[in-house]
Design a protein around this motif. Structure first.
Motif, PDB file in Angstrom:
ATOM      1  N   ALA A  55       1.142  -1.387   0.030  1.00  0.00           N
ATOM      2  CA  ALA A  55       0.097   0.032  -0.304  1.00  0.00           C
ATOM      3  C   ALA A  55       0.810   0.925   0.091  1.00  0.00           C
ATOM      4  N   VAL A  56       0.561   2.700  -0.123  1.00  0.00           N
ATOM      5  CA  VAL A  56       1.256   3.404  -0.104  1.00  0.00           C
ATOM      6  C   VAL A  56       0.700   4.126   0.428  1.00  0.00           C
ATOM      7  N   PHE A  57       1.548   4.305   1.712  1.00  0.00           N
ATOM      8  CA  PHE A  57       1.044   5.319   3.061  1.00  0.00           C
ATOM      9  C   PHE A  57       1.788   6.703   2.510  1.00  0.00           C
ATOM     10  N   LEU A  58       0.798   7.857   2.416  1.00  0.00           N
ATOM     11  CA  LEU A  58       1.101   9.614   1.947  1.00  0.00           C
ATOM     12  C   LEU A  58       0.667  10.327   2.756  1.00  0.00           C
ATOM     13  N   ASP A  59       1.042  11.449   3.158  1.00  0.00           N
ATOM     14  CA  ASP A  59       1.187  11.976   3.809  1.00  0.00           C
ATOM     15  C   ASP A  59       0.779  13.177   2.992  1.00  0.00           C
ATOM     16  N   CYS A  60      -0.760  14.366   2.806  1.00  0.00           N
ATOM     17  CA  CYS A  60      -0.861  15.043   1.544  1.00  0.00           C
ATOM     18  C   CYS A  60       0.079  15.886   2.232  1.00  0.00           C
ATOM     19  N   ARG A  61       0.029  16.383   3.264  1.00  0.00           N
ATOM     20  CA  ARG A  61       1.023  18.202   3.300  1.00  0.00           C
ATOM     21  C   ARG A  61       2.156  18.143   2.490  1.00  0.00           C
ATOM     22  N   ASP A  62       3.025  16.932   2.899  1.00  0.00           N
ATOM     23  CA  ASP A  62       4.057  17.468   1.984  1.00  0.00           C
ATOM     24  C   ASP A  62       4.559  16.268   0.860  1.00  0.00           C
ATOM     25  N   GLN A  63       3.515  15.415   0.615  1.00  0.00           N
ATOM     26  CA  GLN A  63       3.349  14.098  -0.153  1.00  0.00           C
ATOM     27  C   GLN A  63       4.488  13.472  -0.053  1.00  0.00           C
ATOM     28  N   GLY A  64       5.471  13.339   1.165  1.00  0.00           N
ATOM     29  CA  GLY A  64       5.562  11.889   1.516  1.00  0.00           C
ATOM     30  C   GLY A  64       5.644  10.618   1.550  1.00  0.00           C
ATOM     31  N   VAL A  65       5.800   9.834   0.443  1.00  0.00           N
ATOM     32  CA  VAL A  65       4.781   8.641   0.463  1.00  0.00           C
ATOM     33  C   VAL A  65       6.695   7.328   0.522  1.00  0.00           C
ATOM     34  N   ARG A  66       5.341   6.326   1.355  1.00  0.00           N
ATOM     35  CA  ARG A  66       6.298   5.056   2.084  1.00  0.00           C
ATOM     36  C   ARG A  66       5.729   3.920   1.538  1.00  0.00           C
ATOM     37  N   LEU A  67       5.905   3.363   0.961  1.00  0.00           N
ATOM     38  CA  LEU A  67       5.436   1.879   0.378  1.00  0.00           C
ATOM     39  C   LEU A  67       5.501   0.677   2.225  1.00  0.00           C
ATOM     40  N   VAL A  68       4.243   0.456   1.912  1.00  0.00           N
ATOM     41  CA  VAL A  68       3.988  -0.538   3.197  1.00  0.00           C
ATOM     42  C   VAL A  68       3.391  -2.082   2.762  1.00  0.00           C
ATOM     43  N   PRO A  69       3.981  -3.201   3.558  1.00  0.00           N
ATOM     44  CA  PRO A  69       3.588  -4.207   3.237  1.00  0.00           C
ATOM     45  C   PRO A  69       2.319  -4.093   3.449  1.00  0.00           C
ATOM     46  N   PHE A  70       1.388  -4.857   1.748  1.00  0.00           N
ATOM     47  CA  PHE A  70       0.025  -5.128   2.417  1.00  0.00           C
ATOM     48  C   PHE A  70      -0.029  -6.105   1.375  1.00  0.00           C
ATOM     49  N   ASP A  71       0.508  -7.656   1.928  1.00  0.00           N
ATOM     50  CA  ASP A  71      -0.269  -8.773   1.289  1.00  0.00           C
ATOM     51  C   ASP A  71      -1.527  -9.634   2.004  1.00  0.00           C
ATOM     52  N   ALA A  72      -2.282  -9.428   1.432  1.00  0.00           N
ATOM     53  CA  ALA A  72      -3.483  -9.987   2.289  1.00  0.00           C
ATOM     54  C   ALA A  72      -3.054 -11.642   1.368  1.00  0.00           C
ATOM     55  N   GLU A  73      -3.243 -12.072   0.548  1.00  0.00           N
ATOM     56  CA  GLU A  73      -3.152 -13.550   0.221  1.00  0.00           C
ATOM     57  C   GLU A  73      -2.184 -14.253   1.395  1.00  0.00           C
ATOM     58  N   ALA A  74      -0.513 -13.303   1.344  1.00  0.00           N
ATOM     59  CA  ALA A  74       0.471 -14.346   1.976  1.00  0.00           C
ATOM     60  C   ALA A  74      -0.159 -14.406   3.179  1.00  0.00           C
ATOM     61  N   SER A  75      -1.019 -14.063   3.915  1.00  0.00           N
ATOM     62  CA  SER A  75      -1.714 -14.029   5.700  1.00  0.00           C
ATOM     63  C   SER A  75      -2.672 -14.726   5.270  1.00  0.00           C
ATOM     64  N   GLY A  76      -3.207 -15.190   4.077  1.00  0.00           N
ATOM     65  CA  GLY A  76      -3.869 -16.370   4.470  1.00  0.00           C
ATOM     66  C   GLY A  76      -5.331 -15.604   4.429  1.00  0.00           C
ATOM     67  N   LEU A  77      -5.356 -14.299   3.862  1.00  0.00           N
ATOM     68  CA  LEU A  77      -6.738 -13.360   3.542  1.00  0.00           C
ATOM     69  C   LEU A  77      -7.180 -13.323   1.799  1.00  0.00           C
ATOM     70  N   VAL A  78      -8.184 -12.655   2.425  1.00  0.00           N
ATOM     71  CA  VAL A  78      -8.414 -12.137   0.451  1.00  0.00           C
ATOM     72  C   VAL A  78      -9.009 -10.356   0.523  1.00  0.00           C
ATOM     73  N   LEU A  79      -9.082  -9.923  -0.287  1.00  0.00           N
ATOM     74  CA  LEU A  79      -9.238  -8.514  -0.084  1.00  0.00           C
ATOM     75  C   LEU A  79     -10.215  -8.239  -1.333  1.00  0.00           C
ATOM     76  N   LEU A  80     -11.848  -7.859  -0.512  1.00  0.00           N
ATOM     77  CA  LEU A  80     -13.046  -8.058  -1.463  1.00  0.00           C
ATOM     78  C   LEU A  80     -13.456  -7.032  -1.692  1.00  0.00           C
ATOM     79  N   VAL A  81     -13.968  -6.372  -2.845  1.00  0.00           N
ATOM     80  CA  VAL A  81     -14.408  -5.379  -3.528  1.00  0.00           C
ATOM     81  C   VAL A  81     -15.827  -5.365  -4.098  1.00  0.00           C
ATOM     82  N   ILE A  82     -16.763  -5.192  -3.740  1.00  0.00           N
ATOM     83  CA  ILE A  82     -18.170  -4.907  -3.592  1.00  0.00           C
ATOM     84  C   ILE A  82     -18.868  -3.744  -4.134  1.00  0.00           C
ATOM     85  N   ASP A  83     -18.858  -3.441  -5.554  1.00  0.00           N
ATOM     86  CA  ASP A  83     -19.481  -2.780  -5.818  1.00  0.00           C
ATOM     87  C   ASP A  83     -20.621  -2.556  -5.658  1.00  0.00           C
ATOM     88  N   THR A  84     -21.695  -2.276  -5.059  1.00  0.00           N
ATOM     89  CA  THR A  84     -23.083  -1.773  -5.357  1.00  0.00           C
ATOM     90  C   THR A  84     -23.849  -1.409  -6.527  1.00  0.00           C
TER      91      THR A  84
END
Length: 393
Positions: free
Chosen positions: A195-224
């Motif tokens: 994931a992209v951790f963004l500070d919207c004041r100074d536009q500083g960016v840090r990449l943060v590990p987010f691999d749901a499937e490696a943790s046995g999880l899934v991320l579902l999108v539910i388009d209403t």
């Protein structure tokens, strides 16, 4: 034909896209570029308050085949919808006459011209499998693909930071949507498994590990299927409330208000403005907590923050809707560890972070709940953090 999106919109493969371009415009494209949509994991309506957001680029993209022209004519066509070939003049770009999806690349051309870049006419063919109107930033995907193409072909030399600013100006001043910098930052700077951790004041960016499937999880999108628009009154009204709150509290932006300041703020603000402020302040704190948990523990630790974020958007910021609430509540009761609406609100999509073994039950339960309520059947699909914008050919 390659894989389709959650909306069933077809995505042409690279050879098909180039072939279609040649059929339409009578010449081969100079290149093909793509940019992804995004899911905002947490941090809603904090971006224009100079706060923190945590989106990620998704494996759904907008692709543009582009060829520069010797004159100022702009010709654009998409592979979807009923809009035929659209023409414009690169030297006379008028937001009042821009229609449909074409206002996004036209806005990019205009914003680049405002920066002093000499942009000639061009031919552009758009193909996209980012669901439209679902809160997954299909418009910014178009803008980011377009700016990447034009910057490269025109020798603009713009950095990712420059392109973020230019697309924001296109959104704000050409399209007329008062959005922040989150969506284009995720699309331009995203990375697979992060994931992209963004500070919207100074536009500083840090990449943060987010691999749901490696943790046995899934991320579902539910388009209403409840369409929304950032340029409508609801979004602008929320932004105005935030600006009022910051003004009354004597701060540059709500980023400067902490949890400890809320008690005093309650005595200074009218009840509605206070609720809007409380959402932004607590949401900023939830983003910081989520980053810490993802880096220290993993995706399985953030479920409660997703739930709390949705409650805040529903009750304090009042940007949810019955369909989103039903999706969130049903997903949670069917086994997801956390669920929230994502995007600007007033429709669009929810996300559900669920154990892989519960995925089908979540899908089935949400489908049944929507049918019982008489709502349009939702589209439900899995997304993964993907790479950011790039040239394909």
């Amino acid at each position: 034909m390659s894989n389709s999106s959650g909306t069933g919109t077809p995505a042409l493969d690279l050879d098909e896209l180039r072939s279609r371009f040649t059929e339409v415009f009578g010449a081969v494209p100079d290149g093909v570029w793509q940019a992804p949509g995004r899911v905002n994991l947490i941090g809603e309506h904090t971006d224009y308050n100079e706060g923190f957001v945590l989106p990620f680029a998704i494996d759904r993209t907008a692709r543009v085949a582009v060829r520069f022209r010797a004159n100022s004519a702009v010709r654009m066509l998409s592979t979807f919808g009923n809009q035929g070939l659209t023409t414009a003049d690169a030297h006379v770009l008028d937001p009042a006459t821009a229609r449909g999806w074409t206002k996004y690349p036209l806005g990019v051309l205009w914003a680049l011209q405002q920066r002093g870049l000499d942009v000639p006419g061009l031919d552009l063919l758009l193909d996209s499998d980012v669901p439209r109107g679902a809160g997954l930033s299909s418009s910014h995907a178009i803008e980011c693909a377009a700016i990447l193409a034009v910057n490269e072909l025109a020798g603009g030399g713009l950095s990712a930071h420059d392109m973020v600013q230019a697309t924001q100006r296109a959104e704000n001043d050409f399209v007329g949507a008062p959005t922040g910098i989150m969506d284009q930052s995720a699309s331009l700077l995203g990375a697979a498994g992060h994931a992209v951790f963004l500070d919207c004041r100074d536009q500083g960016v840090r990449l943060v590990p987010f691999d749901a499937e490696a943790s046995g999880l899934v991320l579902l999108v539910i388009d209403t299927k409840v369409s929304h628009s950032h340029s409508d009154g609801g979004y602008a009204a929320r932004r105005a409330s935030c600006e009022l709150g910051a003004d009354v509290l004597g701060v540059q932006a709500l980023r400067d208000v902490g949890l400890a300041d809320l008690e005093e703020a309650a005595g200074l603000l009218d009840p509605e403005t206070f609720r809007r402020v409380r959402h932004v302040v607590t949401e900023n704190d939830r983003v910081l907590q989520a980053v810490e948990l993802l880096e220290r523990t993993g995706p399985e630790a953030i479920g409660g923050l997703l739930d709390a974020s949705h409650a805040s958007m529903r009750d304090d910021f009042e940007i949810s809707c019955p369909e989103l609430d039903l999706a969130v509540d049903t997903a949670r009761s069917a086994g997801s560890i956390g669920s929230r609406m994502t995007g600007g609100g007033f429709g669009g999509s929810a996300i559900a972070l669920a154990p892989a073994g519960a995925e089908q039950e979540v899908r089935d339960a949400v489908g049944r709940a929507f049918a019982r309520a008489g709502y349009t059947a939702p589209d439900i699909f899995r997304v993964r953090p993907a790479a950011g914008a790039r040239r394909l050919a």
